[in-house]
Design a protein around this motif. Structure first.
Motif, PDB file in Angstrom:
ATOM      1  N   PHE A 130      -1.564   3.383 -11.615  1.00  8.24           N
ATOM      2  CA  PHE A 130      -2.744   3.369 -10.744  1.00  8.24           C
ATOM      3  C   PHE A 130      -2.345   3.126  -9.289  1.00  8.24           C
ATOM      4  CE2 PHE A 130      -6.150   1.369  -8.420  1.00  8.24           C
ATOM      5  CZ  PHE A 130      -7.289   2.072  -8.795  1.00  8.24           C
ATOM      6  N   LEU A 131      -1.491   2.124  -9.061  1.00  8.91           N
ATOM      7  CA  LEU A 131      -1.068   1.825  -7.686  1.00  8.91           C
ATOM      8  C   LEU A 131      -0.359   3.006  -7.052  1.00  8.91           C
ATOM      9  CD1 LEU A 131       0.246  -1.852  -7.895  1.00  8.91           C
ATOM     10  CD2 LEU A 131      -1.748  -1.039  -6.633  1.00  8.91           C
ATOM     11  N   MET A 132       0.513   3.654  -7.804  1.00 11.01           N
ATOM     12  CA  MET A 132       1.256   4.780  -7.257  1.00 11.01           C
ATOM     13  C   MET A 132       0.333   5.949  -6.932  1.00 11.01           C
ATOM     14  SD  MET A 132       4.296   7.042  -8.922  1.00 11.01           S
ATOM     15  CE  MET A 132       4.577   8.673  -8.257  1.00 11.01           C
ATOM     16  N   GLU A 133      -0.594   6.244  -7.832  1.00 14.41           N
ATOM     17  CA  GLU A 133      -1.457   7.414  -7.664  1.00 14.41           C
ATOM     18  C   GLU A 133      -2.534   7.195  -6.616  1.00 14.41           C
ATOM     19  OE1 GLU A 133      -0.628   8.374 -12.357  1.00 14.41           O
ATOM     20  OE2 GLU A 133      -2.589   7.606 -11.706  1.00 14.41           O
ATOM     21  N   ALA A 134      -2.916   5.935  -6.374  1.00 12.36           N
ATOM     22  CA  ALA A 134      -3.942   5.653  -5.373  1.00 12.36           C
ATOM     23  C   ALA A 134      -3.362   5.454  -3.980  1.00 12.36           C
ATOM     24  CB  ALA A 134      -4.734   4.404  -5.780  1.00 12.36           C
ATOM     25  N   ALA A 135      -2.051   5.260  -3.897  1.00 14.00           N
ATOM     26  CA  ALA A 135      -1.415   4.977  -2.606  1.00 14.00           C
ATOM     27  C   ALA A 135      -1.137   6.261  -1.831  1.00 14.00           C
ATOM     28  CB  ALA A 135      -0.106   4.229  -2.840  1.00 14.00           C
ATOM     29  N   ARG A 139       3.636   5.768   1.504  1.00 14.50           N
ATOM     30  CA  ARG A 139       3.583   4.306   1.416  1.00 14.50           C
ATOM     31  C   ARG A 139       3.594   3.830  -0.042  1.00 14.50           C
ATOM     32  NH1 ARG A 139      -0.577   1.282   4.977  1.00 14.50           N
ATOM     33  NH2 ARG A 139       1.041  -0.303   4.761  1.00 14.50           N
ATOM     34  N   ARG A 140       3.996   4.713  -0.933  1.00  9.54           N
ATOM     35  CA  ARG A 140       4.046   4.338  -2.343  1.00  9.54           C
ATOM     36  C   ARG A 140       4.944   3.126  -2.578  1.00  9.54           C
ATOM     37  NH1 ARG A 140       5.264  10.277  -4.745  1.00  9.54           N
ATOM     38  NH2 ARG A 140       3.150  11.166  -4.646  1.00  9.54           N
ATOM     39  N   GLY A 141       6.069   3.125  -1.919  1.00 10.50           N
ATOM     40  CA  GLY A 141       7.014   2.033  -2.104  1.00 10.50           C
ATOM     41  C   GLY A 141       6.389   0.694  -1.788  1.00 10.50           C
ATOM     42  N   PHE A 142       5.690   0.621  -0.668  1.00 13.08           N
ATOM     43  CA  PHE A 142       5.067  -0.646  -0.272  1.00 13.08           C
ATOM     44  C   PHE A 142       3.974  -1.049  -1.253  1.00 13.08           C
ATOM     45  CE2 PHE A 142       1.664  -2.897   2.013  1.00 13.08           C
ATOM     46  CZ  PHE A 142       2.363  -4.039   2.360  1.00 13.08           C
ATOM     47  N   TYR A 143       3.139  -0.098  -1.657  1.00 12.67           N
ATOM     48  CA  TYR A 143       2.027  -0.434  -2.550  1.00 12.67           C
ATOM     49  C   TYR A 143       2.526  -0.891  -3.919  1.00 12.67           C
ATOM     50  CZ  TYR A 143      -1.931   0.908   0.366  1.00 12.67           C
ATOM     51  OH  TYR A 143      -2.890   0.949   1.348  1.00 12.67           O
TER      52      TYR A 143
END
Length: 417
Positions: A130-135, A139-143
């Protein structure tokens, strides 16, 4: 992504690590409550074995709830896993002691750990997906690093709770009911977490064609490298969480000093996890995985030798700080690299299974094996030998993993063009 959504997702990971670290802190007290024995060290080993029992059901939870996240959505899977986590977290500290209900006490303790293990196995895949797909892509790394950061915040809080209780309670009270208070403190966030998760959107894309589902066989190399990579990372993380018990039971340090060790580890993670995620967005996943891990390999034995020789609070906190900074800087990039390398339609289940297997086989057994080896050999450097083995495996896996950062992939495409 709204802040409340990040909090809603990260709370599950935070709660599991708070419970995990608090159990590790109070493993000796829990052992005396549920597994009394006249043989020195037996109660502690039984307590750690019960703790490890929860890891047996993690792969099953990842398979069931992770696949649920791939079939009907990340949100319902996360709500189901968080509800079960709440049952496990609340149930264990409410069990009467062995002196009160006899053999039912250890049986109930094992049952609650099995329920919690199932839930935790199903939590990581859907929430990280979820975090990866919503970011935003860049900025995926940070999220995703916020997932690891939440664990370190929980670790730091658990350490402070342990320091506080050990400072205000005498040993008898700590053994009798203080550890129960520490575990129940984590249950306070369960209602808030459930409410927040119900406000989440859904990131699972609809399946238009059965051919959209990729074959797992084509990702076998990624799965194998990811398993080794996460096994290395979780082993190191769990050994750092064990430092409080190690300092107290093996090195003979007072509880007030020993509890501060994991607070230091948590503080280092709060700083270095988001920093590692942010750096991986800027320079790529592989450099941020490999360079800190090399530093960790060089630091393991000097840190443990310093700690064994000095046996002081200064040595303990310096050793934990150095090892934790190197470990957590690399950890975020490792999580991101494995997630980005998996396809959308199987990401929740595949990552959950990889993560659960790595923890169940290696992380869950790490504390028990280290405690057993230390007792068997009488060598206080046993944790260092175990940790360096994990670090070497991690370095091999990091070199096998492909570079997946969007900024690096875009640069490679422009170079070919």
């Amino acid at each position: 992504m709204p802040v409340r959504h990040v909090i809603a997702v990260a709370l599950g990971n935070a709660l599991q690590f708070y419970d995990f670290v608090t159990y590790a802190y109070f493993a000796a007290q829990i052992g005396r409550a549920f597994f009394p024995s006249d043989t020195p060290g037996t109660s502690l080993l039984a307590s750690l074995a019960t703790f490890g029992a929860g890891f047996l059901t993690r792969p099953l939870g990842a398979l069931v709830l992770g696949r649920l996240g791939d079939r009907i959505g990340r949100k319902p899977a996360m709500i189901a896993s968080f509800t079960l986590i709440g049952i496990g977290v609340t149930g264990l500290p409410l069990i009467p002691s062995y002196a009160t209900i006899g053999i039912a006490a250890p049986i109930l303790a094992i049952c609650f750990r099995l329920i919690q293990g199932f839930a935790l196995g199903g939590e990581v895949g859907p929430s990280t997906a979820f975090l990866m797909e919503a970011a935003p892509p860049l900025r995926r790394g940070f999220y995703i690093s916020l997932q690891a950061t939440s664990a370190d915040v929980a670790m730091m809080v658990a350490g402070l709770v342990g320091v506080g209780l050990s400072s205000v309670l005498d040993p008898a009270a700590l053994n009798s009911w203080g550890w129960r208070v520490a575990l129940l403190a984590g249950a306070v966030i369960i209602p808030f977490g459930l409410v927040l998760r119900r406000t989440l959107g859904e990131t699972l894309q609809p399946l238009h064609d059965r051919h959209d589902v990729p074959r797992i066989r084509s990702y076998g190399r990624i799965a194998a490298a990811g398993l080794a990579l996460l096994a290395s990372a979780t082993t190191t993380s769990y050994l750092l969480s064990y430092m409080t018990t190690y300092a107290n039971t093996t090195l003979g340090m007072p509880s007030t000093i020993a509890f501060g060790a994991t607070a230091i580890v948590g503080l280092c993670g709060v700083i270095c996890d988001p920093l590692g995620g942010w750096l991986s967005d800027k320079v790529g996943r592989k450099p941020v995985m490999i360079i800190p891990w090399l530093c960790l390999a060089l630091a393991v034995f000097p840190c443990f030798m310093l700690l064994e020789r000095e046996r002081s609070s200064t040595a303990l906190y310096i050793a934990c700080g150095i090892l934790a900074c190197a470990s957590t800087l690399s950890a975020s990039a490792s999580l991101i690299a494995v997630n980005e390398s998996l396809p959308h339609r199987v990401r929740s289940g595949a990552f959950g299974i990889i993560y659960a297997l790595s923890i169940s086989i290696f992380g869950g057994s790490a504390q028990f094996i280290v405690a057993w080896l230390t007792r068997l050999t009488g060598n206080p450097l046993a944790p260092a030998w175990y940790m360096i083995g994990g670090v070497i495996v991690g370095l091999i896996a990091q070199n096998v993993m492909p570079e997946s950062a969007p900024i690096k992939l875009a640069s490679a495409q422009s170079s070919r063009g």
